[in-house]
Every structure is written in C-alpha cells, then in structure tokens.
Motif scaffolding. Structure first.
Motif, short mmCIF file in Angstrom:
data_model
loop_
_atom_site.label_atom_id
_atom_site.label_comp_id
_atom_site.label_asym_id
_atom_site.label_seq_id
_atom_site.Cartn_x
_atom_site.Cartn_y
_atom_site.Cartn_z
N VAL A 172 0.78 -1.48 0.10
CA VAL A 172 0.06 0.06 0.10
C VAL A 172 0.89 1.25 0.23
CG1 VAL A 172 -1.98 -0.95 1.15
CG2 VAL A 172 -0.35 -0.10 2.60
N LEU A 173 2.20 1.22 0.49
CA LEU A 173 3.02 2.40 0.62
C LEU A 173 3.61 2.62 -0.87
CD1 LEU A 173 4.78 1.84 3.92
CD2 LEU A 173 2.89 3.34 3.47
N ASP A 174 3.77 3.87 -0.91
CA ASP A 174 4.41 4.20 -2.12
C ASP A 174 6.12 3.91 -1.87
OD1 ASP A 174 2.55 5.39 -3.48
OD2 ASP A 174 3.05 7.68 -2.98
N LEU A 175 6.56 3.07 -2.51
CA LEU A 175 7.84 2.46 -2.48
C LEU A 175 8.71 3.43 -2.82
CD1 LEU A 175 9.39 0.00 -1.25
CD2 LEU A 175 9.45 -1.04 -3.53
N ASN A 176 9.84 3.83 -1.88
CA ASN A 176 11.15 4.73 -2.45
C ASN A 176 12.23 3.74 -2.72
OD1 ASN A 176 9.60 7.32 -1.52
ND2 ASN A 176 9.83 6.12 0.60
N SER A 177 13.32 4.28 -3.28
CA SER A 177 14.16 3.46 -3.59
C SER A 177 15.02 2.95 -2.45
CB SER A 177 15.51 4.44 -4.43
OG SER A 177 16.24 5.62 -3.77
N SER A 178 15.61 1.83 -2.55
CA SER A 178 16.19 1.26 -1.49
C SER A 178 17.36 2.15 -0.85
CB SER A 178 17.05 -0.15 -1.45
OG SER A 178 17.89 0.17 -2.98
N TYR A 179 17.80 3.21 -1.65
CA TYR A 179 19.02 4.01 -1.32
C TYR A 179 18.08 5.08 -0.35
CZ TYR A 179 22.37 7.78 -1.80
OH TYR A 179 23.14 8.85 -1.45
N SER A 180 17.10 5.45 -0.66
CA SER A 180 16.43 6.34 0.13
C SER A 180 15.99 5.94 1.48
CB SER A 180 15.20 6.91 -0.28
OG SER A 180 14.16 5.97 -0.37
N TYR A 181 15.89 4.75 1.86
CA TYR A 181 15.80 4.20 3.08
C TYR A 181 17.13 3.82 3.83
CZ TYR A 181 10.98 2.93 1.69
OH TYR A 181 9.80 2.93 1.40
N LEU A 182 18.13 3.82 3.37
CA LEU A 182 19.53 3.78 3.75
C LEU A 182 19.63 5.17 4.40
CD1 LEU A 182 21.54 1.66 1.22
CD2 LEU A 182 20.85 0.88 3.42
N LEU A 183 19.42 6.08 3.23
CA LEU A 183 19.65 7.67 3.67
C LEU A 183 18.96 7.87 5.11
CD1 LEU A 183 20.03 9.75 0.39
CD2 LEU A 183 21.61 9.38 2.15
N TRP A 184 17.60 7.66 4.79
CA TRP A 184 16.58 7.99 5.96
C TRP A 184 17.06 7.39 7.33
CZ3 TRP A 184 12.25 10.68 4.50
CH2 TRP A 184 11.67 11.18 5.38
N CYS A 185 17.78 6.24 7.26
CA CYS A 185 18.15 5.59 8.70
C CYS A 185 19.44 6.31 9.11
CB CYS A 185 18.45 4.15 8.14
SG CYS A 185 16.94 2.99 8.14
N ARG A 186 20.26 7.03 8.15
CA ARG A 186 21.39 7.84 8.68
C ARG A 186 20.88 9.03 8.85
NH1 ARG A 186 25.87 10.58 4.69
NH2 ARG A 186 23.78 11.78 4.46
N ASP A 187 20.16 9.73 8.25
CA ASP A 187 19.75 11.27 8.33
C ASP A 187 18.86 11.69 9.27
OD1 ASP A 187 22.21 11.69 6.77
OD2 ASP A 187 20.95 12.20 4.83
N PHE A 188 17.87 10.56 9.39
CA PHE A 188 16.46 10.87 10.02
C PHE A 188 16.22 10.19 11.26
CE2 PHE A 188 15.82 12.75 5.95
CZ PHE A 188 15.63 14.18 6.38
N ALA A 189 17.37 9.41 11.79
CA ALA A 189 17.30 8.37 12.80
C ALA A 189 16.78 8.99 13.97
CB ALA A 189 18.60 7.73 13.15
N ALA A 190 16.82 10.15 14.19
CA ALA A 190 16.48 10.83 15.42
C ALA A 190 14.86 11.24 15.46
CB ALA A 190 17.31 12.07 15.74
N THR A 191 14.38 11.00 14.17
CA THR A 191 12.91 11.56 14.20
C THR A 191 12.12 10.44 13.45
OG1 THR A 191 13.36 12.43 12.07
CG2 THR A 191 13.43 13.97 14.11
#
Length: 175
Positions: A36-55
């Motif tokens: 159901v989710l709009d799937l982002n690139s696998s790269y974006s999930y890596l970045l998300w875990c690095r840059d937005f881990a605090a949120t």
C-alpha cells in the motif's frame, strides 16, 4: 558493530529502537511488502536511517531485526511540526497495535524538542492509516484537521489519489 537499543519500550515481544543504516534494506522490504505504501528507492531508506534516525523509530523482533517502522522528519520551516513520512508493519506483526505504539513512542521521544504538531498525508482509500491517525489524535484529545495537500493530477504517473494532509495538534503526552 551493533549498537545497543536506545529506547527500550515494551511493545509485546518487540522493542522500540532508533533505526540504523544497516536497517535500511529491512525497511525497504517491509514497505515493499505492505503493498500500500509508495515504495521509495532502497537508497532512500539507507539515507533515511542515517539522516533521520532521531525522528524515526523501528520495532525490533526477538532476533533484533526490524518488524515495523515509523519514519519522520521535523519540518524545516516549522520546527514544532513532525511530519510522519511512512508507517509500516510486517505482515506477521499486524493487528496488535504496533503502529500506534511506535507513533506514541516517537512523539514521546521528541517531546523535549518542542514538537506540538504531527502532520502526515493519507490517501482516501487508506482506511488503516486513517484509523491510526484518528485514534492517535483521540488518545491525545487533539484536533485533527484534514485538507487536500496534493491533488492526484499533480503526480506524474497518473491515477494517483489525492494526498490528504492530516494535521494533529497539540500532541501532548497521551493520558
């Protein structure tokens, strides 16, 4: 090297933690498998875990692997507003309130940062997300405003439903 869990919060057999870069692939898989989710690139999930881990938060199963997540960020032009980007729970962990537990834990974690508003977008056909955020607002006695943020015609792939902005405030701790 594996870091120790940061926010151990009981959530059935799972524990709540901050995402780590090595969790990016699991978050991508959970999002993909949600169907159901709009799937982002696998790269974006890596970045998300690095840059937005605090949120953002993940729920980890007994083996330490992510089984659910909530990703978010603080709006640069509205530092009191948390934007929830995606919420997903692996199939085997659904139906137990884990998404709500994660959302509550994330907002509690950010309370000392002055977060007073949560925003997200939900498509009209996503009844699970509507229930999640409506229940979240009710637990807090908060107002929930809805308005179309992006009409479906703005999306280049065509056939996309409108994205309805849910604005929930104030998000004081649930009582």
């Amino acid at each position: 090297m594996t870091a120790a869990p940061t926010d151990l919060v009981p959530a059935r057999s799972e524990f709540i933690d901050s995402p780590r870069v090595e969790d990016g692939a699991a978050l991508w898989r959970i999002a993909r498998d949600s169907e159901v989710l709009d799937l982002n690139s696998s790269y974006s999930y890596l970045l998300w875990c690095r840059d937005f881990a605090a949120t953002s938060v993940v729920a980890r199963g007994a083996d330490g692997e992510p089984v659910a997540f909530v990703t978010g960020y603080v709006r640069p032009d509205r530092p009191g507003t948390l934007v929830v980007w995606q919420v997903a729970v692996d199939h085997g962990h659904r139906g137990r309130g884990l998404a709500g537990t994660l959302l509550d834990a994330l907002v509690a974690r950010l309370a000392d940062r002055g977060i007073h508003t949560v925003e997200t977008t939900v498509t009209p056909d996503n009844t699970a997300s509507d229930r999640l955020f409506t229940s979240f607002a009710e637990r807090r006695g908060a107002s929930l405003e809805r308005e179309v943020l992006f009409d479906g015609e703005l999306f280049p792939e065509g056939g996309h439903e409108p994205e309805v902005l849910y604005r929930i405030r104030p998000v004081a701790a649930a009582g």
